[in-house]
Scaffold this motif. Structure first.
Motif, short mmCIF file in Angstrom:
data_model
loop_
_atom_site.label_atom_id
_atom_site.label_comp_id
_atom_site.label_asym_id
_atom_site.label_seq_id
_atom_site.Cartn_x
_atom_site.Cartn_y
_atom_site.Cartn_z
N GLY A 21 0.83 -1.22 0.00
CA GLY A 21 0.00 0.00 0.00
C GLY A 21 0.85 1.25 0.00
N ILE A 22 1.82 1.29 0.94
CA ILE A 22 2.69 2.48 1.04
C ILE A 22 3.41 2.71 -0.28
CG2 ILE A 22 4.79 3.42 2.12
CD1 ILE A 22 3.98 2.04 4.70
N GLY A 23 3.93 1.64 -0.83
CA GLY A 23 4.70 1.72 -2.07
C GLY A 23 3.88 2.34 -3.18
N LEU A 24 2.68 1.81 -3.33
CA LEU A 24 1.83 2.29 -4.43
C LEU A 24 1.47 3.77 -4.22
CD1 LEU A 24 -0.51 -0.75 -5.03
CD2 LEU A 24 1.24 0.16 -6.57
N ILE A 25 1.06 4.07 -3.00
CA ILE A 25 0.63 5.45 -2.72
C ILE A 25 1.79 6.42 -2.90
CG2 ILE A 25 -0.22 7.02 -0.90
CD1 ILE A 25 -1.75 4.45 0.17
N SER A 26 2.95 6.05 -2.34
CA SER A 26 4.07 6.99 -2.42
C SER A 26 4.57 7.16 -3.85
CB SER A 26 5.21 6.54 -1.50
OG SER A 26 5.63 5.26 -1.88
N SER A 27 4.50 6.07 -4.64
CA SER A 27 4.93 6.20 -6.04
C SER A 27 4.02 7.16 -6.77
CB SER A 27 4.87 4.84 -6.74
OG SER A 27 5.75 3.97 -6.13
N LEU A 28 2.73 6.92 -6.59
CA LEU A 28 1.77 7.79 -7.27
C LEU A 28 1.95 9.24 -6.80
CD1 LEU A 28 -1.40 5.51 -7.18
CD2 LEU A 28 -0.02 6.14 -9.17
N THR A 45 10.54 3.59 -12.13
CA THR A 45 9.98 3.56 -10.78
C THR A 45 8.75 2.67 -10.74
OG1 THR A 45 10.78 5.74 -10.30
CG2 THR A 45 9.00 4.95 -8.90
N PHE A 46 7.89 2.86 -11.73
CA PHE A 46 6.69 2.01 -11.81
C PHE A 46 7.08 0.53 -11.87
CE2 PHE A 46 3.20 5.04 -13.06
CZ PHE A 46 2.36 4.61 -12.04
N TRP A 47 8.03 0.27 -12.74
CA TRP A 47 8.49 -1.11 -12.93
C TRP A 47 9.01 -1.67 -11.60
CZ3 TRP A 47 12.59 -2.59 -17.26
CH2 TRP A 47 12.68 -3.99 -17.34
N PHE A 48 9.83 -0.83 -10.94
CA PHE A 48 10.43 -1.25 -9.69
C PHE A 48 9.36 -1.54 -8.63
CE2 PHE A 48 12.60 -0.87 -5.64
CZ PHE A 48 13.82 -1.44 -5.89
N ALA A 51 7.36 -4.56 -9.39
CA ALA A 51 8.11 -5.75 -9.00
C ALA A 51 7.96 -5.97 -7.49
CB ALA A 51 9.58 -5.58 -9.35
N THR A 52 8.01 -4.89 -6.74
CA THR A 52 7.90 -5.03 -5.29
C THR A 52 6.50 -5.53 -4.91
OG1 THR A 52 9.26 -3.06 -5.27
CG2 THR A 52 8.52 -3.85 -3.15
N VAL A 53 5.50 -5.01 -5.62
CA VAL A 53 4.13 -5.48 -5.36
C VAL A 53 4.03 -6.96 -5.70
CG1 VAL A 53 1.73 -5.31 -6.13
CG2 VAL A 53 3.04 -3.23 -5.69
N PHE A 54 4.62 -7.32 -6.84
CA PHE A 54 4.59 -8.73 -7.27
C PHE A 54 5.19 -9.63 -6.19
CE2 PHE A 54 6.92 -12.31 -9.16
CZ PHE A 54 5.90 -12.96 -9.84
N PHE A 55 6.40 -9.28 -5.76
CA PHE A 55 7.04 -10.12 -4.73
C PHE A 55 6.32 -9.99 -3.39
CE2 PHE A 55 10.64 -9.95 -7.77
CZ PHE A 55 10.76 -11.32 -7.97
N TYR A 350 12.69 -9.54 -11.47
CA TYR A 350 14.09 -9.61 -11.05
C TYR A 350 14.94 -8.67 -11.89
CZ TYR A 350 13.80 -13.61 -7.85
OH TYR A 350 13.54 -14.41 -6.78
N LEU A 351 14.55 -8.56 -13.16
CA LEU A 351 15.36 -7.75 -14.09
C LEU A 351 15.51 -6.31 -13.61
CD1 LEU A 351 16.90 -7.62 -16.77
CD2 LEU A 351 14.74 -7.06 -17.90
N ILE A 352 14.42 -5.73 -13.14
CA ILE A 352 14.51 -4.33 -12.71
C ILE A 352 15.38 -4.21 -11.45
CG2 ILE A 352 12.29 -4.40 -11.46
CD1 ILE A 352 13.90 -1.36 -13.25
N PHE A 353 15.31 -5.21 -10.57
CA PHE A 353 16.20 -5.19 -9.40
C PHE A 353 17.66 -5.27 -9.84
CE2 PHE A 353 12.79 -7.29 -6.47
CZ PHE A 353 12.16 -6.06 -6.38
N LEU A 354 17.89 -6.11 -10.84
CA LEU A 354 19.27 -6.30 -11.32
C LEU A 354 19.78 -5.07 -12.06
CD1 LEU A 354 18.84 -9.97 -12.59
CD2 LEU A 354 20.35 -9.26 -10.73
#
Lengths: 510, 368
Positions: A21-28, A45-48, A51-55, A350-354
């Motif tokens: 939740g925090i991630g999505l809100i703060s990104s937006l 940033t969106f991609w990142f 990815a965080t939401v996915f994991f 993983y790609l965006i983390f890498l």
């Protein structure tokens, strides 16, 4: 310890939710309100964060499965023997262009351990080589041999052709590289007998040749997570899918879905989805009752992973349509299927983390949010997540190296996940291959991994030079990922003979 | 010929065939007493019951006098038994046939039945085979138990050697003895084992170091026991199938077992194989039949060997403790081990056989 773990897992599940939740809100917020970045910044940033939401979702599903496995799974299992089995069970052993020695050894093993209580059907779809030795063996030890003139429906087709002629209550499918223990049928049939709503019983896949090489150990570590944690949880939720081998089905259940689904590469999962649609559920019986072999060559491993990925990814639209968007399923069922259905897209995330460290060098900020949020939310969350992951392994008595192997395994094959996703989207397929085929792969095939490793090293060096706390933390993660990629040099090697392949008896020649 | 020479199974088959009766509903009795109408009590040495029906059996070896047959018939009539049968292993003379026909005594020639293959595995020692109703049934696991040096290895070697005579290949798996020493020792006995081994009718196997290491891991809980059992049993059965082996001896079984009920149950049950007779041997520790006190529960039959001192001499004995699915005679047999193998002693007090006994020498024990 158990209590602490329970509390930790509960906290982590909630934290994951909050974090997403925090991630999505703060990104937006950073993009829409602060507008402090370029289009590229926003994109990455969106991609990142995606990815965080996915994991994050995968972690929630993992922790929930772990909880169910810890506190509910055992109550669903009531093991006992069933002794009245004659004429009730058929064993189906599909074969396709296999190594003759392995076929001979394992058919005898299957026959000797389950042949006295069940009819064994050898479904030989081989297109190469001479199968007369299999026919001879089947005649000698009293197994039914079936060879089709066409390969319609591949494995599922071979199974279906014989299934339609059978008059038994239960049918077990055992791959030729698997060896059932003598009590496999008795114990699993007992489960089916006691639970009339259960369509199939799955037992874990245990690799016995893990001393062959690191690759076999990594494959076992992945199986450990799947069979010790995830499937136990899925069995509780009713979202278990069968894994094609080491499984016993109720024939009535298979009949209700017109037998195995022949349209899919992963007939096991697809058929499970069909069964669940008809109201059947799967039961996971976590007892070491079948012993198999891990892939020992990189090509075999890639073949296995590719088939699982391609099959699952092509099934994703059906999982979304029939389960995730279907209100007849509960939220926890849908969440579980979401995690299962989307898992094999992990390579993209993983790609965006890498890529993050090199993006940093290029001046593209994948985290346009402010550093405070990074330090107080992202960092602690990630560390806590990994700690809980380690604790869950310890609790399940996994060797500690399994934690490392499991973190490394998926990262190592991230390019395969990406290429398979693209193939599936383009509806491109390749011939069916098994994990038992292949050998060492040419090193150039691993160029994506090598490229990423090179980028991680370069960016780390530069970031160290440009010393700052933020940069140092990025370097830490870069080196951490580099460490996880290093096993690639040990995996693509010729395997040594497993001690399980050493003979148990020596012939005395006096 | 005495009744001891014909095993119970054969008698039942003869009766079943002669009177067209279902063998599964038959029971065999020895020394069955019946009081006749006249008030006289008769002791019939062999009788078979089929539900409420009694069938009296007369076994004859020498030429029966007419008088004998008349008395036999009279006893049957007085006892209100009309089903009578004369079992013989020779051609009857005309007088005997005529008398039997006149008295409606059925005649059965044993030769017609002995040639029928019962599929049982004989030891080739008539007294033992007779007690086992012909031998051991294929497809099952039998336990040969007894103290060290009592003759387990000898008896199981005789079992394999006798199988070889009937073209049944055997396999001796030695778990605690060096095969070369075992062979040296078995060569000192004239039981046909060494010849059968040289003619490739018997295989001698030993367990590999890998199995020893794996077993240690199972014992310490490092390895799942099913993995071990699956490995051992599969390899064993692979050899059995590939070499077409019909008789297997594991001597002793102890080194492949751990003291766990589940383990021993699964292991011993999975050793059973269609058409193959498996004998496991075991010393005695926790119970008077086995080392762990568990083995005896999961085998089809048990033959227990024992010895004791009688008048400064060691007297060996053998008894069948359990034999599922077979009629057996549980009375102990006394025996001695000589260079000719196992010799049954019928009269313990008059045991004057001057062949040297191999008693006191535990010739097979070369424990690693």
């Amino acid at each position: 310890m158990k209590k602490i773990l329970r509390i930790t897992v509960n906290i982590m599940s909630i934290l994951s939710l909050i974090f997403i939740g925090i991630g999505l809100i703060s990104s937006l917020y950073s993009i829409i309100v602060l507008k402090n970045g370029t289009l590229l910044d926003y994109f990455f940033t969106f991609w990142f964060w995606f990815a965080t939401v996915f994991f994050g979702i995968q972690s929630i599903s993992y922790f929930l499965s772990f909880r169910r496995s810890q506190y509910k799974y055992k109550n669903t299992i009531d093991s006992s023997y069933n002794i009245l089995l004659r004429n009730k069970v058929a064993i189906l052993v599909p074969i396709y262009n296999e190594d003759p020695d392995m076929v001979k050894t394992n058919l005898i093993a299957i026959h000797s351990n389950v042949g006295n209580i069940a009819e064994v059907y050898v479904l030989d779809d081989s297109t190469k080589g001479d199968s007369s030795y299999i026919i001879d063996l089947c005649n000698r030890i009293g197994m039914k041999y079936i060879h089709r003139i066409n390969r319609r429906g591949y494995k599922a087709g071979a199974l279906n052709d014989i299934l339609k002629t059978l008059d038994v209550d239960f049918v077990s499918v055992i791959d030729i590289d698997q060896t059932p223990s003598p009590d496999f049928i008795r114990e699993t049939v007992s489960m089916l007998d006691k639970n009339p709503d259960v369509g199939f019983v799955q037992v874990p896949q245990i690799y016995t040749n893990t001393d062959s090489n690191v690759l076999a150990e990594i494959a076992q570590a992945q199986q450990f997570i799947f069979y010790e944690i995830l499937t136990e949880g899925k069995s509780v939720t009713g979202t278990l899918f069968s894994c094609g081998s080491n499984v016993i089905y109720r024939l009535e259940a298979l009949k209700s879905v017109n037998y195995f689904d022949e349209s899919s590469l992963v007939e096991d999962i697809t058929t499970s989805v069909n069964l669940i649609g008809k109201g059947w559920r799967g039961l996971y019986y976590n007892k070491k009752l079948v012993f198999g072999r891990a892939p020992v060559t990189m090509e075999g491993y890639i073949n296995q992973q590719w088939r699982w990925m391609a099959g699952s990814l092509s099934l994703m639209p059906r999982i979304f349509k029939e389960i995730i968007f279907n209100k007849k399923y509960t939220f926890k069922e849908r969440l579980d299927w979401f995690a299962t259905g989307t898992w094999y897209t992990f390579g993209w995330f993983y790609l965006i983390f890498l890529l993050a460290p090199i993006m940093d060098i290029l001046g593209i900020k994948v985290l346009t949010i402010n550093p405070t949020l990074y330090f107080f939310a992202w960092m602690p969350y990630t560390i806590l997540l990994m700690t809980t992951f380690v604790l869950s392994h310890i609790d399940k008595k996994a060797p500690l190296k399994f934690v490392f192997y499991n973190m490394a395994a998926n990262l190592l094959i991230f390019p395969l996940s990406i290429s398979t996703t693209i193939s599936v989207l383009r509806k491109k397929t390749k011939p069916f291959t098994t994990a038992r085929t292949g050998g060492k792969m040419p090193w150039h095939k691993f160029w994506p991994q090598f490229l990423i490793m090179a980028l991680l090293i370069i960016s780390s060096a530069i970031l160290i030079y440009r010393h700052s706390i933020y940069n140092d933390i990025t370097v830490f993660w870069a080196l951490f990922q580099l460490m996880l990629l290093l096993p690639i040099f040990f995996l693509n090697r010729t395997p040594k003979k497993s001690s399980m392949d050493e003979p148990a008896f020596k012939n005395f020649e006096g | 010929m005495t009744e001891d020479d014909i095993d119970t199974d054969t008698i039942l088959r003869v009766v079943s065939h002669s009177f067209s009766l279902d063998i599964h509903n038959m029971h065999f009795y020895k020394n069955y007493k019946i009081t006749g109408i006249s008030g006289n009590e008769y002791n019939f040495s062999d009788i078979v019951t089929y539900k409420e029906v009694l069938i009296v059996i007369k076994i004859t070896k020498d030429v029966s006098s007419i008088n004998d047959l008349i008395i036999f018939n009279a006893q049957c009539m007085d006892s209100r038994i009309d089903k009578k049968i004369l079992i013989s292993n020779r051609e009857l003379n005309d007088n005997e046939v005529n008398i039997c026909n006149a008295f409606q005594i059925k005649i059965a020639d044993l030769k017609n039945y002995e040639n029928v293959n019962t599929g049982k595995g004989h030891f080739g020692i008539p007294e033992i085979d007779s007690k086992l109703s012909g031998g051991l049934r294929p497809g099952y696991v039998y336990l040969l138990s007894g103290k060290t040096g009592v003759g387990k290895t000898t008896l199981s070697s005789i079992f394999l050697a006798n199988g070889a005579k009937y073209n049944e290949k055997g396999m001796m798996i030695l778990t605690d003895t060096f095969p070369d020493q075992f062979l040296d020792n078995i060569r000192t006995m004239d039981i046909g084992f060494a010849e059968a081994y040289e003619n490739k009718m018997i295989e001698i196997m030993e367990i590999s170091d890998q199995i020893r290491a794996m077993k240690a891991d199972v014992s310490s809980g490092k390895t799942d026991f099913r993995k071990f059992i699956t490995k051992v049993v599969n390899e064993l059965k692979k050899i059995i199938i590939q070499k077409d082996i019909k008789r297997v001896v594991i001597d002793p079984i102890t080194l492949l077992l751990i003291p766990d009920d589940d383990y021993i149950n699964i292991f011993l049950n999975s050793l059973a194989m269609k058409n193959v007779i498996t004998i496991i041997t075991s010393g005695i520790r926790s119970s008077d039949l086995s080392i762990f006190g568990i083995e005896e529960y999961y085998v089809t039959g048990i033959i227990k060997l024992d010895y004791k001192r009688v008048d400064q001499k060691q007297l060996r004995s053998m008894e069948i403790v359990k034999m599922r699915g077979s009629i057996f005679n549980s009375a102990p047999l006394n025996f001695k081990i000589t260079q000719n193998g196992i010799i049954i002693i019928k009269d313990v007090n008059n045991n004057t056989d001057d062949k040297p006994s191999l008693d006191n020498n535990d010739i097979f024990k070369n424990i690693r």
